[in-house]
Design a protein around this motif. Structure first.
Motif, PDB file in Angstrom:
ATOM      1  N   ARG B  33       1.008   5.599  -5.601  1.00  0.00           N
ATOM      2  CA  ARG B  33      -0.385   5.165  -5.360  1.00  0.00           C
ATOM      3  C   ARG B  33      -0.744   3.913  -6.163  1.00  0.00           C
ATOM      4  O   ARG B  33      -1.865   3.776  -6.639  1.00  0.00           O
ATOM      5  CB  ARG B  33      -1.390   6.276  -5.715  1.00  0.00           C
ATOM      6  CG  ARG B  33      -1.094   7.644  -5.121  1.00  0.00           C
ATOM      7  CD  ARG B  33      -1.386   7.638  -3.633  1.00  0.00           C
ATOM      8  NE  ARG B  33      -1.413   8.981  -3.079  1.00  0.00           N
ATOM      9  CZ  ARG B  33      -0.343   9.572  -2.539  1.00  0.00           C
ATOM     10  NH1 ARG B  33       0.814   8.958  -2.501  1.00  0.00           N
ATOM     11  NH2 ARG B  33      -0.461  10.781  -2.011  1.00  0.00           N
ATOM     12  N   ASP B  34       0.249   3.029  -6.361  1.00  0.00           N
ATOM     13  CA  ASP B  34       0.019   1.853  -7.198  1.00  0.00           C
ATOM     14  C   ASP B  34      -0.172   0.626  -6.309  1.00  0.00           C
ATOM     15  O   ASP B  34       0.758   0.169  -5.650  1.00  0.00           O
ATOM     16  CB  ASP B  34       1.203   1.652  -8.143  1.00  0.00           C
ATOM     17  CG  ASP B  34       0.893   0.648  -9.243  1.00  0.00           C
ATOM     18  OD1 ASP B  34       0.054  -0.247  -9.020  1.00  0.00           O
ATOM     19  OD2 ASP B  34       1.491   0.758 -10.318  1.00  0.00           O
ATOM     20  N   ALA B  35      -1.399   0.113  -6.307  1.00  0.00           N
ATOM     21  CA  ALA B  35      -1.764  -0.979  -5.387  1.00  0.00           C
ATOM     22  C   ALA B  35      -1.553  -2.370  -5.991  1.00  0.00           C
ATOM     23  O   ALA B  35      -2.003  -3.367  -5.420  1.00  0.00           O
ATOM     24  CB  ALA B  35      -3.227  -0.817  -4.962  1.00  0.00           C
ATOM     25  N   ASN B  36      -0.853  -2.469  -7.125  1.00  0.00           N
ATOM     26  CA  ASN B  36      -0.609  -3.790  -7.717  1.00  0.00           C
ATOM     27  C   ASN B  36       0.059  -4.688  -6.667  1.00  0.00           C
ATOM     28  O   ASN B  36       1.127  -4.353  -6.152  1.00  0.00           O
ATOM     29  CB  ASN B  36       0.301  -3.635  -8.950  1.00  0.00           C
ATOM     30  CG  ASN B  36       0.369  -4.901  -9.774  1.00  0.00           C
ATOM     31  OD1 ASN B  36       0.488  -6.008  -9.235  1.00  0.00           O
ATOM     32  ND2 ASN B  36       0.290  -4.761 -11.084  1.00  0.00           N
ATOM     33  N   ALA B  38       1.771  -7.280  -6.846  1.00  0.00           N
ATOM     34  CA  ALA B  38       3.094  -7.812  -7.208  1.00  0.00           C
ATOM     35  C   ALA B  38       4.225  -6.989  -6.578  1.00  0.00           C
ATOM     36  O   ALA B  38       5.355  -7.460  -6.467  1.00  0.00           O
ATOM     37  CB  ALA B  38       3.259  -7.832  -8.726  1.00  0.00           C
ATOM     38  N   TYR B  39       3.896  -5.746  -6.135  1.00  0.00           N
ATOM     39  CA  TYR B  39       4.912  -4.873  -5.541  1.00  0.00           C
ATOM     40  C   TYR B  39       5.070  -5.080  -4.033  1.00  0.00           C
ATOM     41  O   TYR B  39       6.059  -4.638  -3.450  1.00  0.00           O
ATOM     42  CB  TYR B  39       4.581  -3.400  -5.797  1.00  0.00           C
ATOM     43  CG  TYR B  39       4.400  -3.037  -7.256  1.00  0.00           C
ATOM     44  CD1 TYR B  39       5.221  -3.592  -8.239  1.00  0.00           C
ATOM     45  CD2 TYR B  39       3.410  -2.151  -7.649  1.00  0.00           C
ATOM     46  CE1 TYR B  39       5.053  -3.267  -9.576  1.00  0.00           C
ATOM     47  CE2 TYR B  39       3.239  -1.806  -8.988  1.00  0.00           C
ATOM     48  CZ  TYR B  39       4.058  -2.378  -9.943  1.00  0.00           C
ATOM     49  OH  TYR B  39       3.882  -2.045 -11.256  1.00  0.00           O
TER      50      TYR B  39
END
Lengths: 142, 150
Positions: B33-36, B38-39
């Motif tokens: 659930r990581d919306a950064n 950069a990914y």
């Protein structure tokens, strides 16, 4: 790497914005697929209880992934994390209901290091219990 | 039977290259659930100085855990995997893993200890890219709980 946090603007004790991360059974199934860790203790209640666990538990690596978001959301550039370690002290128990469990994470600057780096100590709890120990990240600041 | 400390220092052959796909990174970032951006967004990653999208900090475990299968399934070592729990995990990064990397892992047994009937096995995974450049080292400790009645 380009962290947006400046070394000169933090000190020992500086708090990072705290965050809460919900985790449900569906989250664990999705994480199992993405990570390739299909250990049934993370999705099969009967199996988990059969090996003495209270219920299905979250992957330790899922909790580790959530905890470091307090750091990466702070510095913006994930490449600013130069070291990150945790000890898995207590399992995150995930009941089969709509709410599941919530992992609460706080972090603060614990040491100013050389080369404009800092050590951030993280505290991750679930249902009032610490689930990670020695949870520390070394971060390159601007 | 406790694990034999003579295995400390054993180094396993480098694994065949794991090619890091952009969509695999996206899948992993979505799972945590990581919306950064950069990914998932190449331009956002480039704005941070990376040549392509990067992977979240714990992503290397996907590769090093697979590689550690060489150790945990080593019949000579004789680890009872059904009794194993993950004790601790640490990563030391030279740079973030990124899309397009072709990564090989060399596993080394760093230590074997016995504590109150539990076997404590520390395995280091040295991750290098195609050019041989070090990318990240993953340190994993596994605890094999004492068998019933021991």
């Amino acid at each position: 790497m380009s962290a947006i946090v400046n070394y000169d603007e933090v000190e020992v004790g500086t708090e990072l914005p705290a965050q809460s991360f919900p985790v449900s059974r569906a989250t664990l199934v999705q994480y199992a697929g993405a990570s390739g860790d299909f250990n049934p203790i993370h999705w099969n209640e009967a199996f988990a209880k059969g090996v003495g666990l209270p219920d299905v538990i979250a992957h330790g690596m899922f909790t580790m992934a959530e905890a470091v978001r307090v750091v990466t959301d702070w510095v913006v550039d994930p490449g600013a994390v130069v070291e990150y370690g945790v000890r898995f002290t207590k399992p995150v128990v995930v009941p089969n209901d709509e709410t599941g469990a919530v992992i609460e994470v706080t972090g603060k600057v614990a040491a100013m290091l050389d080369d404009r780096r800092v050590r951030v100590d993280l505290v991750a709890t679930c249902a009032g219990q610490k689930v990670l120990g020695m949870s520390r990240a070394v971060v390159q600041l601007a | 039977m406790p694990l034999d400390p003579a295995f400390v220092g054993r180094t396993y052959p480098p694994t065949p290259a794991y090619e890091v796909g952009r969509e695999k990174i996206r899948e992993f970032a979505e799972a945590v659930r990581d919306a950064n951006p950069a990914y998932t967004d190449r331009e956002a990653a480039k704005a941070l100085g990376h040549p392509d999208v990067v992977a979240p900090p714990t992503f290397p475990f996907v590769i090093t855990y697979r590689a550690a299968g060489q150790v945990v399934q080593d019949p000579e070592l004789g680890l009872d995997f059904s009794r194993v729990v993950h004790g601790d995990q640490r990563f030391v990064y030279n740079r973030p893993v990124r899309a397009g990397d072709r990564l090989s892992v060399t596993c080394v047994i760093d230590s074997i200890k016995s504590l109150a009937g539990n076997d404590i096995l520390s395995v280091r995974g040295e991750v290098a890219d195609e050019s041989g450049e070090h990318v990240v080292t993953a340190y994993m400790t596994l605890v094999a709980r004492a068998a019933e009645g021991e």
